[in-house]
Design a protein around this motif. Structure first.
Motif, PDB file in Angstrom:
ATOM      1  N   ALA A   1     -30.190  55.500  28.205  1.00  0.00           N
ATOM      2  CA  ALA A   1     -31.284  54.541  28.438  1.00  0.00           C
ATOM      3  C   ALA A   1     -32.617  55.104  27.989  1.00  0.00           C
ATOM      4  CB  ALA A   1     -31.348  54.170  29.920  1.00  0.00           C
ATOM      5  N   ASN A   2     -32.835  56.420  28.138  1.00  0.00           N
ATOM      6  CA  ASN A   2     -34.130  57.002  27.768  1.00  0.00           C
ATOM      7  C   ASN A   2     -34.384  56.911  26.262  1.00  0.00           C
ATOM      8  OD1 ASN A   2     -34.573  57.703  30.453  1.00  0.00           O
ATOM      9  ND2 ASN A   2     -33.626  59.719  30.214  1.00  0.00           N
ATOM     10  N   PHE A   3     -33.328  56.979  25.479  1.00  0.00           N
ATOM     11  CA  PHE A   3     -33.484  56.891  24.019  1.00  0.00           C
ATOM     12  C   PHE A   3     -33.221  55.481  23.487  1.00  0.00           C
ATOM     13  CE2 PHE A   3     -32.190  61.319  24.815  1.00  0.00           C
ATOM     14  CZ  PHE A   3     -33.285  61.975  24.288  1.00  0.00           C
ATOM     15  N   LYS A   4     -33.047  54.528  24.416  1.00  0.00           N
ATOM     16  CA  LYS A   4     -32.746  53.130  24.034  1.00  0.00           C
ATOM     17  C   LYS A   4     -31.495  53.078  23.133  1.00  0.00           C
ATOM     18  CE  LYS A   4     -37.539  51.611  24.339  1.00  0.00           C
ATOM     19  NZ  LYS A   4     -38.669  50.978  23.626  1.00  0.00           N
ATOM     20  N   LEU A   5     -30.503  53.818  23.553  1.00  0.00           N
ATOM     21  CA  LEU A   5     -29.267  53.954  22.771  1.00  0.00           C
ATOM     22  C   LEU A   5     -28.113  53.306  23.517  1.00  0.00           C
ATOM     23  CD1 LEU A   5     -28.059  55.280  20.191  1.00  0.00           C
ATOM     24  CD2 LEU A   5     -27.501  57.249  21.626  1.00  0.00           C
ATOM     25  N   ARG A   6     -27.355  52.507  22.810  1.00  0.00           N
ATOM     26  CA  ARG A   6     -26.197  51.827  23.395  1.00  0.00           C
ATOM     27  C   ARG A   6     -24.904  52.404  22.828  1.00  0.00           C
ATOM     28  NH1 ARG A   6     -28.093  45.451  22.915  1.00  0.00           N
ATOM     29  NH2 ARG A   6     -29.962  45.629  24.239  1.00  0.00           N
ATOM     30  N   GLN A   7     -23.845  52.205  23.583  1.00  0.00           N
ATOM     31  CA  GLN A   7     -22.546  52.702  23.132  1.00  0.00           C
ATOM     32  C   GLN A   7     -22.060  51.905  21.908  1.00  0.00           C
ATOM     33  OE1 GLN A   7     -19.577  52.634  26.190  1.00  0.00           O
ATOM     34  NE2 GLN A   7     -18.143  53.951  25.073  1.00  0.00           N
TER      35      GLN A   7
ATOM     36  N   LYS B   1     -21.078  56.223  14.940  1.00  0.00           N
ATOM     37  CA  LYS B   1     -21.530  55.411  16.072  1.00  0.00           C
ATOM     38  C   LYS B   1     -21.667  56.275  17.314  1.00  0.00           C
ATOM     39  CE  LYS B   1     -19.386  51.201  14.315  1.00  0.00           C
ATOM     40  NZ  LYS B   1     -18.440  50.089  14.586  1.00  0.00           N
ATOM     41  N   ALA B   2     -22.515  55.801  18.235  1.00  0.00           N
ATOM     42  CA  ALA B   2     -22.774  56.537  19.471  1.00  0.00           C
ATOM     43  C   ALA B   2     -21.578  56.440  20.410  1.00  0.00           C
ATOM     44  CB  ALA B   2     -24.017  55.990  20.158  1.00  0.00           C
ATOM     45  N   LYS B   3     -21.216  57.573  21.031  1.00  0.00           N
ATOM     46  CA  LYS B   3     -20.096  57.597  21.963  1.00  0.00           C
ATOM     47  C   LYS B   3     -20.516  57.164  23.367  1.00  0.00           C
ATOM     48  CE  LYS B   3     -17.656  61.269  19.495  1.00  0.00           C
ATOM     49  NZ  LYS B   3     -17.071  62.634  19.598  1.00  0.00           N
ATOM     50  N   LYS B   4     -21.774  57.408  23.737  1.00  0.00           N
ATOM     51  CA  LYS B   4     -22.273  57.042  25.063  1.00  0.00           C
ATOM     52  C   LYS B   4     -23.592  56.301  24.921  1.00  0.00           C
ATOM     53  CE  LYS B   4     -20.216  61.058  27.377  1.00  0.00           C
ATOM     54  NZ  LYS B   4     -20.481  62.264  28.199  1.00  0.00           N
ATOM     55  N   SER B   5     -23.957  55.593  25.931  1.00  0.00           N
ATOM     56  CA  SER B   5     -25.242  54.881  25.964  1.00  0.00           C
ATOM     57  C   SER B   5     -26.247  55.710  26.769  1.00  0.00           C
ATOM     58  CB  SER B   5     -25.073  53.503  26.595  1.00  0.00           C
ATOM     59  OG  SER B   5     -24.549  53.630  27.908  1.00  0.00           O
TER      60      SER B   5
ATOM     61  N   GLY C   1     -33.050  57.388  12.805  1.00  0.00           N
ATOM     62  CA  GLY C   1     -33.725  57.208  14.095  1.00  0.00           C
ATOM     63  C   GLY C   1     -34.413  55.871  14.239  1.00  0.00           C
ATOM     64  N   ASP C   2     -34.737  55.196  13.148  1.00  0.00           N
ATOM     65  CA  ASP C   2     -35.475  53.937  13.221  1.00  0.00           C
ATOM     66  C   ASP C   2     -34.548  52.722  13.261  1.00  0.00           C
ATOM     67  OD1 ASP C   2     -34.523  54.356  10.716  1.00  0.00           O
ATOM     68  OD2 ASP C   2     -36.217  53.391   9.692  1.00  0.00           O
ATOM     69  N   ILE C   3     -33.261  52.913  13.574  1.00  0.00           N
ATOM     70  CA  ILE C   3     -32.341  51.774  13.582  1.00  0.00           C
ATOM     71  C   ILE C   3     -32.603  50.847  14.765  1.00  0.00           C
ATOM     72  CG2 ILE C   3     -30.532  52.926  14.931  1.00  0.00           C
ATOM     73  CD1 ILE C   3     -28.513  51.529  13.033  1.00  0.00           C
ATOM     74  N   LYS C   4     -33.183  51.388  15.851  1.00  0.00           N
ATOM     75  CA  LYS C   4     -33.493  50.528  17.009  1.00  0.00           C
ATOM     76  C   LYS C   4     -34.605  49.533  16.682  1.00  0.00           C
ATOM     77  CE  LYS C   4     -36.475  54.222  18.734  1.00  0.00           C
ATOM     78  NZ  LYS C   4     -36.696  55.177  19.826  1.00  0.00           N
ATOM     79  N   ASP C   5     -35.486  49.886  15.734  1.00  0.00           N
ATOM     80  CA  ASP C   5     -36.555  48.977  15.329  1.00  0.00           C
ATOM     81  C   ASP C   5     -36.149  48.106  14.141  1.00  0.00           C
ATOM     82  OD1 ASP C   5     -38.147  50.146  17.293  1.00  0.00           O
ATOM     83  OD2 ASP C   5     -38.837  51.706  15.900  1.00  0.00           O
ATOM     84  N   ASN C   6     -35.351  48.660  13.239  1.00  0.00           N
ATOM     85  CA  ASN C   6     -34.935  47.934  12.045  1.00  0.00           C
ATOM     86  C   ASN C   6     -33.422  48.104  11.882  1.00  0.00           C
ATOM     87  OD1 ASN C   6     -34.715  46.607   9.632  1.00  0.00           O
ATOM     88  ND2 ASN C   6     -35.786  48.177   8.422  1.00  0.00           N
TER      89      ASN C   6
END
Length: 328
Positions: free
Chosen positions: A223-229, A217-221, A189-194
């Motif tokens: 925005a609320n979770f700051k997750l990109r495809q 890897k994420a299949k969809k992006s 879960g901390d990959i967006k910060d590090n």
């Protein structure tokens, strides 16, 4: 008028008489020529036939002479054959006498004492080696990866299978449920910060499983979770065969007893199809992880897939393999 008729008649008579006279001349000339030519042709034919007859006579005489010569040669050969057969029989008798002489010469050669000792020592050295190999070939050990690493597989075959066949009434060994695979899944879960945290997490999971893990890897992006495809969000690894039994043995006998205030795992984590899921909160309970090198405490999920059709069969299998279930 009468005179004219007489003249015409006379003229006709004279003409008729003159004509055959003129015709007779060439006929006489023609007949004279072939009469002279005939005897010449007859002479030529006579000489040719005489020559042919002479040639035929010569050929016949030569053939008679050759036949006589051939008969004389054949008679000589027939007379020589019995004389030539006698020495052949004598020659055949000679090797029969010479054959026993060859082995006698070999036997006469003296054998040195050292060579005799070596020959006597060789069979004595070979016999015990062959006797030692026979029991080794007959033995088929169940443990192939070492006494510690393969002990759970050997225990399953030797102890668990007979017990389950008695309890559940299985008539065939293939009916007994068994482990198929174990899946380990770690979320980061901390990959967006590090962004480098996935590298350290992958190294730790590889050391625990003993096998190279795969990045998810994420299949969809979102925005609320700051997750990109296509952004890496987790790691997973699937274990089968010897590595599966080794990890399960390590989990049951080493890792779970090291959990703080451990009272057993929940017996209600079955999915209804014979599979069991378990959550590990800290990765430091495994002996491969050093507490000093850990950046962050990370947990992961453990999913045990079995060939059992019901939860009761799966629970009986895991209990026999050493899974510590709680009573409630």
């Amino acid at each position: 008028m009468a005179d004219k008729k007489n003249q015409v008649a006379e003229g006709s008579v004279t003409d008729k008489e003159k004509k055959p006279a003129a015709e007779k001349k060439p006929a006489a000339a023609k007949t004279a020529k072939p009469a002279a030519a005939k005897p010449a042709a007859a002479k030529a034919d006579g000489t040719k036939t005489a020559a042919k007859k002479a040639a035929v006579k010569e050929v016949a005489e030569k053939t008679v002479e050759t036949l006589e010569k051939v008969e004389a040669v054949l008679k000589k050969v027939a007379a020589k054959k019995p004389a030539a057969a006698k020495p052949a029989a004598a020659k055949a008798e000679k090797p029969a006498v010479a054959k026993p002489a060859a082995p006698e010469k070999k036997a006469e050669k003296p054998v040195p004492e050292k060579a005799a000792e070596k020959v006597a020592a060789k069979p004595a050295a070979v016999k015990p080696a062959a006797a030692e190999k026979k029991p080794a070939a007959q033995k088929k050990p169940l443990i192939t990866d070492g006494s510690v690493r393969g002990r759970l597989k050997a225990r399953f075959v030797a102890e668990v299978v007979p017990l389950l066949m008695k309890e559940k009434g299985y008539t065939n060994v293939n009916e007994v449920p068994a482990l198929q695979k174990i899946i380990l899944n770690m979320r980061i879960g901390d990959i967006k910060d590090n962004s480098k945290s996935i590298q350290s997490a992958q190294k730790e999971l590889d050391a625990i499983a003993g096998q190279r893990s795969v990045i998810v890897k994420a299949k969809k992006s979102v925005a609320n979770f700051k997750l990109r495809q296509n952004q890496p969000i987790g790691i997973k690894v699937t274990l089968r065969g010897a590595k599966m039994y080794e990890f399960f043995d390590k989990l049951v006998s080493i890792a779970l007893p090291r959990v703080r205030d451990f009272r057993g795992v929940s017996p209600k984590s079955f999915d209804g199809r014979g599979n069991y899921a378990l959550g590990v909160k800290e990765q430091i309970i495994f002996p491969e992880i050093s507490y000093e090198t850990v950046e962050k405490m990370r947990g992961f999920d453990v999913c045990v897939v079995t060939s059992a059709n019901t939860d009761d069969e799966a629970k009986a299998l895991l209990t026999k393999l050493g899974m510590p279930f709680r009573n409630n």
